[in-house]
Design a protein around this motif. Structure first.
Motif, short mmCIF file in Angstrom:
data_model
loop_
_atom_site.label_atom_id
_atom_site.label_comp_id
_atom_site.label_asym_id
_atom_site.label_seq_id
_atom_site.Cartn_x
_atom_site.Cartn_y
_atom_site.Cartn_z
N UNK A 68 32.98 16.53 49.38
CA UNK A 68 33.29 17.95 49.61
C UNK A 68 32.52 18.42 50.83
N UNK A 69 33.10 18.24 52.00
CA UNK A 69 32.48 18.70 53.24
C UNK A 69 33.42 19.69 53.93
N UNK A 70 32.84 20.48 54.83
CA UNK A 70 33.63 21.52 55.48
C UNK A 70 33.84 22.70 54.55
N UNK A 71 34.73 23.63 54.93
CA UNK A 71 34.97 24.81 54.09
C UNK A 71 35.68 24.46 52.79
N UNK A 72 35.28 25.14 51.71
CA UNK A 72 35.92 24.99 50.39
C UNK A 72 36.06 26.39 49.79
N UNK A 73 37.30 26.81 49.55
CA UNK A 73 37.54 28.12 48.94
C UNK A 73 37.20 28.09 47.45
N UNK A 74 36.63 29.19 46.96
CA UNK A 74 36.21 29.28 45.56
C UNK A 74 36.77 30.55 44.95
N UNK A 75 37.85 30.41 44.16
CA UNK A 75 38.42 31.58 43.47
C UNK A 75 39.11 31.12 42.20
N UNK A 76 39.04 31.94 41.18
CA UNK A 76 39.77 31.66 39.95
C UNK A 76 41.26 31.73 40.22
N UNK A 77 42.04 31.10 39.37
CA UNK A 77 43.49 31.21 39.46
C UNK A 77 43.92 32.63 39.11
N UNK A 78 45.02 33.08 39.71
CA UNK A 78 45.56 34.39 39.38
C UNK A 78 45.18 35.45 40.39
N UNK A 79 46.15 36.28 40.73
CA UNK A 79 45.93 37.39 41.65
C UNK A 79 45.77 38.69 40.86
N UNK A 80 45.09 39.64 41.46
CA UNK A 80 44.88 40.93 40.79
C UNK A 80 44.77 42.02 41.84
N UNK A 81 45.50 43.13 41.61
CA UNK A 81 45.35 44.27 42.51
C UNK A 81 44.53 45.36 41.81
N UNK A 82 44.26 46.43 42.53
CA UNK A 82 43.39 47.47 42.01
C UNK A 82 43.98 48.15 40.78
N UNK A 83 45.30 48.23 40.72
CA UNK A 83 45.93 48.86 39.55
C UNK A 83 45.78 47.96 38.31
N UNK A 84 45.89 46.65 38.50
CA UNK A 84 45.71 45.73 37.38
C UNK A 84 44.28 45.78 36.85
N UNK A 85 43.31 45.85 37.77
CA UNK A 85 41.91 45.97 37.35
C UNK A 85 41.69 47.27 36.60
N UNK A 86 42.24 48.36 37.14
CA UNK A 86 42.10 49.66 36.48
C UNK A 86 42.73 49.68 35.11
N UNK A 87 43.85 48.97 34.95
CA UNK A 87 44.53 48.95 33.66
C UNK A 87 43.69 48.26 32.59
N UNK A 88 43.00 47.17 32.97
CA UNK A 88 42.15 46.47 32.00
C UNK A 88 40.99 47.37 31.57
N UNK A 89 40.39 48.06 32.54
CA UNK A 89 39.26 48.94 32.23
C UNK A 89 39.72 50.11 31.38
N UNK A 90 40.86 50.70 31.74
CA UNK A 90 41.38 51.85 31.00
C UNK A 90 41.69 51.48 29.55
N UNK A 91 42.29 50.30 29.35
CA UNK A 91 42.65 49.88 27.99
C UNK A 91 41.40 49.68 27.13
N UNK A 92 40.35 49.09 27.72
CA UNK A 92 39.14 48.82 26.93
C UNK A 92 38.30 50.07 26.71
N UNK A 93 38.40 51.04 27.59
CA UNK A 93 37.60 52.26 27.44
C UNK A 93 38.36 53.39 26.78
N UNK A 94 39.65 53.14 26.49
CA UNK A 94 40.51 54.16 25.90
C UNK A 94 40.55 55.42 26.77
N UNK A 95 40.60 55.18 28.08
CA UNK A 95 40.72 56.25 29.06
C UNK A 95 41.94 56.01 29.92
N UNK A 96 42.21 56.94 30.80
CA UNK A 96 43.31 56.80 31.74
C UNK A 96 42.74 56.71 33.15
N UNK A 97 43.20 55.74 33.91
CA UNK A 97 42.77 55.63 35.30
C UNK A 97 43.52 56.66 36.14
#
Length: 313
Positions: free
Chosen positions: A227-256
């Motif tokens: 493993x030499x040179x650049x190596x990208x490190x990211x979990x599988x799956x894409x997420x936008x700000x609305x998706x992140x907000x939806x997870x937080x809203x669902x767990x906090x029982x609030x509305x984003x």
């Protein structure tokens, strides 16, 4: 027993990395400026990496199988480290960032819209290095963070004293109150308080990595000689700000609550007006198995919400 040196391994990802290496049976040495002690049983060297003579003096006659550099931000720092560790290590791993691919900070090759970028998008072997820029100025460095990382990678890549790998990390999440960037806390606080979150009119997805998974990948990269040179490190799956907000809203029982910004107006962290994703195919081909963001995001959000509710804990 292998000896591994970690520069800056005193908090967050670095501390988890040190603990994992130690648990695996490596002899670990941590270098920092002394503000935070490493875990028990780890050798601790106090040195300022910007002071070349002081760093060399602190190292003494020590040699290492691998150096993992968590806190290299400029080509000047890279050049000092390259000289200091020449003849002391066979391998050097630097923690870099997804921000090297930010088109707002450099002229980069065009890719088809929606394409996760591969490592070859930014080739450190050909990147221009400019040592005479004011890298010592904190304000300049903050404004040129991505360029500092690109040029640091370039310095190490052209140094022939050891094998080099640059782990380009996605946006890091996790750790609850220990998550020192505060970006996830920005969302948990605003959503639980009912405050507006500023977003782009068309917020596009990006990639993330859990802080423990990043530490695991850095430990893996430290011992993978192929493993030499650049190596990208990211979990599988894409997420936008609305998706992140939806997870937080669902767990906090609030509305984003969102407010769309005008063109050119700053938006909240993780809101992007461009597709901002990396490909992790190279690390996978080399043998690293990534999680999916859905595997760990709900638990990470729960930790962040708990830290928001108890900010002094």
């Amino acid at each position: 027993m292998k000896r591994i040196c970690v520069i800056g391994g005193s908090r967050y990802v670095g501390r988890v990395l040190v603990e994992r290496l130690q648990a695996t049976g490596y002899r670990v040495t941590v270098i920092n400026r002394g503000s935070t002690r490493p875990p028990a049983g780890v050798e601790h060297l106090v040195a300022d990496r910007d002071d070349e003579a002081g760093l060399i003096a602190a190292l003494g006659s020590r040699t290492f199988d691998v150096v993992v550099d968590q806190v290299c931000y400029t080509p000047v720092q890279a050049a000092i480290a390259a000289r200091a560790f020449s003849g002391r290590t066979r391998r050097y791993v630097m923690t870099s960032t997804i921000e090297v691919y930010d088109p707002a900070t450099a002229a980069l090759p065009a890719v088809p819209p929606g394409t996760p970028v591969p490592e070859k998008m930014v080739d450190p072997a050909t990147w221009l290095v400019r040592m005479n820029l004011p890298w010592h100025d904190p304000a300049y460095l903050q404004a040129h963070y991505a360029e500092g990382k690109r040029q640091a990678e370039a310095v190490f890549t052209r140094h022939h004293g050891f094998a080099f790998a640059a782990v380009r990390s996605a946006h890091v999440l996790g750790g609850g109150a220990a998550e020192f960037t505060g970006r996830l806390g920005h969302y948990t606080e605003r959503i639980t308080q009912g405050a507006q979150i500023t977003v782009h009119a068309e917020a596009l997805p990006t990639v993330f990595v859990h802080y423990e998974e990043l530490a695991e990948l850095l430990a893996w990269a430290a011992t993978r000689t192929d493993a030499t040179g650049p190596v990208n490190a990211c979990s599988d799956g894409l997420l936008d700000v609305y998706g992140l907000g939806a997870v937080i809203a669902a767990q906090s029982d609030r509305k984003a609550v969102y407010r769309r910004v005008a063109a050119g107006e700053p938006a909240s962290p993780f809101s992007f007006d461009r597709h901002y994703a990396m490909s992790n195919a190279r690390a996978r081909e080399l043998g690293f198995a990534f999680s999916h963001i859905a595997d760990w995001l709900p638990g990470t959000v729960a930790e962040a919400l708990a830290a928001t509710a108890s900010p002094t804990s």
